[in-house]
Motif scaffolding. Structure first.
Motif, PDB file in Angstrom:
ATOM      1  N   LEU A 126       0.822  -1.214   0.000  1.00 62.47           N
ATOM      2  CA  LEU A 126       0.000   0.000   0.000  1.00 62.47           C
ATOM      3  C   LEU A 126       0.855   1.262   0.000  1.00 62.47           C
ATOM      4  CD1 LEU A 126      -2.889  -0.982   2.448  1.00 62.47           C
ATOM      5  CD2 LEU A 126      -3.021  -0.686  -0.030  1.00 62.47           C
ATOM      6  N   ILE A 127       1.936   1.252   0.792  1.00 63.71           N
ATOM      7  CA  ILE A 127       2.835   2.410   0.804  1.00 63.71           C
ATOM      8  C   ILE A 127       3.471   2.586  -0.567  1.00 63.71           C
ATOM      9  CG2 ILE A 127       5.024   3.258   1.744  1.00 63.71           C
ATOM     10  CD1 ILE A 127       4.170   2.048   4.438  1.00 63.71           C
ATOM     11  N   GLU A 128       3.888   1.487  -1.182  1.00 59.40           N
ATOM     12  CA  GLU A 128       4.490   1.564  -2.514  1.00 59.40           C
ATOM     13  C   GLU A 128       3.491   2.098  -3.534  1.00 59.40           C
ATOM     14  OE1 GLU A 128       6.574  -1.431  -5.737  1.00 59.40           O
ATOM     15  OE2 GLU A 128       6.424  -2.047  -3.645  1.00 59.40           O
ATOM     16  N   ILE A 129       2.244   1.643  -3.464  1.00 56.79           N
ATOM     17  CA  ILE A 129       1.215   2.126  -4.387  1.00 56.79           C
ATOM     18  C   ILE A 129       0.980   3.618  -4.189  1.00 56.79           C
ATOM     19  CG2 ILE A 129      -1.270   2.006  -4.891  1.00 56.79           C
ATOM     20  CD1 ILE A 129      -1.044  -1.048  -4.437  1.00 56.79           C
ATOM     21  N   ILE A 132       3.869   5.579  -5.665  1.00 54.77           N
ATOM     22  CA  ILE A 132       3.771   5.592  -7.135  1.00 54.77           C
ATOM     23  C   ILE A 132       2.669   6.544  -7.582  1.00 54.77           C
ATOM     24  CG2 ILE A 132       3.136   4.178  -9.137  1.00 54.77           C
ATOM     25  CD1 ILE A 132       4.648   1.855  -7.769  1.00 54.77           C
ATOM     26  N   GLU A 133       1.523   6.543  -6.870  1.00 53.99           N
ATOM     27  CA  GLU A 133       0.439   7.473  -7.210  1.00 53.99           C
ATOM     28  C   GLU A 133       0.890   8.922  -7.034  1.00 53.99           C
ATOM     29  OE1 GLU A 133      -2.964   6.496  -4.863  1.00 53.99           O
ATOM     30  OE2 GLU A 133      -3.418   4.692  -6.019  1.00 53.99           O
ATOM     31  N   LEU A 134       1.617   9.212  -5.947  1.00 49.48           N
ATOM     32  CA  LEU A 134       2.136  10.569  -5.739  1.00 49.48           C
ATOM     33  C   LEU A 134       3.070  10.966  -6.866  1.00 49.48           C
ATOM     34  CD1 LEU A 134       2.881  10.850  -1.923  1.00 49.48           C
ATOM     35  CD2 LEU A 134       1.349  12.275  -3.268  1.00 49.48           C
ATOM     36  N   TYR A 135       3.951  10.052  -7.263  1.00 56.71           N
ATOM     37  CA  TYR A 135       4.855  10.344  -8.375  1.00 56.71           C
ATOM     38  C   TYR A 135       4.070  10.628  -9.646  1.00 56.71           C
ATOM     39  CZ  TYR A 135       9.817  10.011  -7.383  1.00 56.71           C
ATOM     40  OH  TYR A 135      11.099  10.292  -6.997  1.00 56.71           O
ATOM     41  N   LYS A 136       3.092   9.770  -9.953  1.00 54.49           N
ATOM     42  CA  LYS A 136       2.334   9.964 -11.191  1.00 54.49           C
ATOM     43  C   LYS A 136       1.509  11.238 -11.157  1.00 54.49           C
ATOM     44  CE  LYS A 136       1.938   5.259 -12.917  1.00 54.49           C
ATOM     45  NZ  LYS A 136       1.043   4.181 -13.279  1.00 54.49           N
ATOM     46  N   LYS A 137       0.942  11.551  -9.999  1.00 55.77           N
ATOM     47  CA  LYS A 137       0.061  12.715  -9.893  1.00 55.77           C
ATOM     48  C   LYS A 137       0.830  14.031  -9.872  1.00 55.77           C
ATOM     49  CE  LYS A 137      -3.569  14.601  -6.953  1.00 55.77           C
ATOM     50  NZ  LYS A 137      -4.260  14.455  -5.676  1.00 55.77           N
ATOM     51  N   ASN A 138       1.935  14.070  -9.140  1.00 56.53           N
ATOM     52  CA  ASN A 138       2.615  15.340  -8.911  1.00 56.53           C
ATOM     53  C   ASN A 138       3.974  15.478  -9.582  1.00 56.53           C
ATOM     54  OD1 ASN A 138       0.553  16.233  -7.122  1.00 56.53           O
ATOM     55  ND2 ASN A 138       1.417  14.933  -5.536  1.00 56.53           N
ATOM     56  N   CYS A 186       4.694  18.091  -4.043  1.00 58.99           N
ATOM     57  CA  CYS A 186       3.297  17.947  -3.612  1.00 58.99           C
ATOM     58  C   CYS A 186       2.817  19.224  -2.923  1.00 58.99           C
ATOM     59  CB  CYS A 186       3.144  16.750  -2.674  1.00 58.99           C
ATOM     60  SG  CYS A 186       3.396  15.166  -3.458  1.00 58.99           S
ATOM     61  N   TYR A 187       3.660  19.786  -2.054  1.00 52.54           N
ATOM     62  CA  TYR A 187       3.291  21.017  -1.347  1.00 52.54           C
ATOM     63  C   TYR A 187       3.081  22.154  -2.343  1.00 52.54           C
ATOM     64  CZ  TYR A 187       3.714  25.237   1.431  1.00 52.54           C
ATOM     65  OH  TYR A 187       3.489  26.467   1.980  1.00 52.54           O
ATOM     66  N   LEU A 188       3.991  22.297  -3.306  1.00 48.18           N
ATOM     67  CA  LEU A 188       3.859  23.375  -4.285  1.00 48.18           C
ATOM     68  C   LEU A 188       2.624  23.209  -5.156  1.00 48.18           C
ATOM     69  CD1 LEU A 188       7.555  23.913  -5.453  1.00 48.18           C
ATOM     70  CD2 LEU A 188       6.140  25.442  -4.068  1.00 48.18           C
ATOM     71  N   LYS A 189       2.313  21.970  -5.511  1.00 46.99           N
ATOM     72  CA  LYS A 189       1.133  21.743  -6.345  1.00 46.99           C
ATOM     73  C   LYS A 189      -0.136  22.124  -5.586  1.00 46.99           C
ATOM     74  CE  LYS A 189      -1.109  18.621  -9.430  1.00 46.99           C
ATOM     75  NZ  LYS A 189      -1.050  17.418 -10.203  1.00 46.99           N
ATOM     76  N   VAL A 190      -0.238  21.719  -4.312  1.00 48.53           N
ATOM     77  CA  VAL A 190      -1.404  22.071  -3.501  1.00 48.53           C
ATOM     78  C   VAL A 190      -1.464  23.574  -3.294  1.00 48.53           C
ATOM     79  CG1 VAL A 190      -2.412  21.854  -1.192  1.00 48.53           C
ATOM     80  CG2 VAL A 190      -1.553  19.829  -2.362  1.00 48.53           C
ATOM     81  N   TRP A 191      -0.319  24.198  -3.030  1.00 50.95           N
ATOM     82  CA  TRP A 191      -0.266  25.646  -2.810  1.00 50.95           C
ATOM     83  C   TRP A 191      -0.693  26.409  -4.056  1.00 50.95           C
ATOM     84  CZ3 TRP A 191       3.267  29.507  -4.624  1.00 50.95           C
ATOM     85  CH2 TRP A 191       3.142  30.728  -3.981  1.00 50.95           C
TER      86      TRP A 191
END
Length: 197
Positions: A126-129, A132-138, A186-191
């Motif tokens: 689950l952590i690996e998934i 990977i989702e964070l990498y793909k999304k951001n 991730c922080y910059l994308k949300v900001w």
């Protein structure tokens, strides 16, 4: 006349469709060429960096140390799990029948160790998934590729200088730098998404 207008419209539409298909084909060809060039550059950079890593004694020692420590941690965790299973299975000693007590002991041991191992494995997956989702999304872009290659090159080429200043495992330093990079992205994308303009 109306027939002439309709013919002109159909000719213009056919010409537009032909030009649209031609431009779409050109765009697709250029996109494939760009992706191929990017892949070849990344492959070249990665292979030359890895060849340099193989020649770097400091990096190889740190890689061996990193994976030895990881294997030692996994071995310790498995030992703890088996010890916990043995402790929990001691409940079976209160059963007067020796045969049933032995069966209960092994069933409890296998059940507890299996649950702990399966739970840990599922948590790791689950952590690996999620990563990977964070990498793909951001972070799934050329900037990330450049960041990975630059980080690897810095850790490999300047490994001895880094080890003189910081007493840290080079592979662990690379993993931590990638974690910090993903966190910042991730922080910059949300900001940026929360900004009103």
């Amino acid at each position: 006349c109306e027939a002439c207008d309709r013919t002109d419209y159909q000719n213009a539409k056919a010409k537009y469709e032909t030009q649209k298909e031609r431009l779409a084909g050109q765009y697709k060809a250029k996109t494939v060429m760009f992706q191929t060039t990017l892949f070849l550059l990344a492959w070249y950079s990665l292979t030359t960096t890895l060849f340099q890593a193989v020649q770097s004694d400091m990096f190889l020692v740190d890689c061996k140390s990193f994976f030895n420590d990881l294997a030692s941690f996994i071995q310790t965790f498995v030992g703890w799990t088996i010890d916990a299973g043995h402790s929990a299975a001691q409940i079976s000693t209160k059963i007067p029948n020796a045969f049933i007590a032995g069966m209960v002991y092994w069933l409890l041991l296998i059940l507890i160790v299996g649950i702990c191992m399966a739970g840990t494995g599922m948590l790791a997956i689950l952590i690996e998934i999620k990563v990977i989702e964070l990498y793909k999304k951001n972070c799934w872009d050329v900037i990330t590729l450049l960041m990975i290659l630059t980080s690897v090159a810095i850790v490999i080429y300047f490994g001895e200088s880094i080890k003189k200043v910081l007493s840290v495992n080079l592979l662990l330093l690379f993993v931590l730098s990638q974690g910090a990079y993903v966190g910042i992205r991730c922080y910059l994308k949300v900001w940026l998404e929360k900004r009103p303009y």
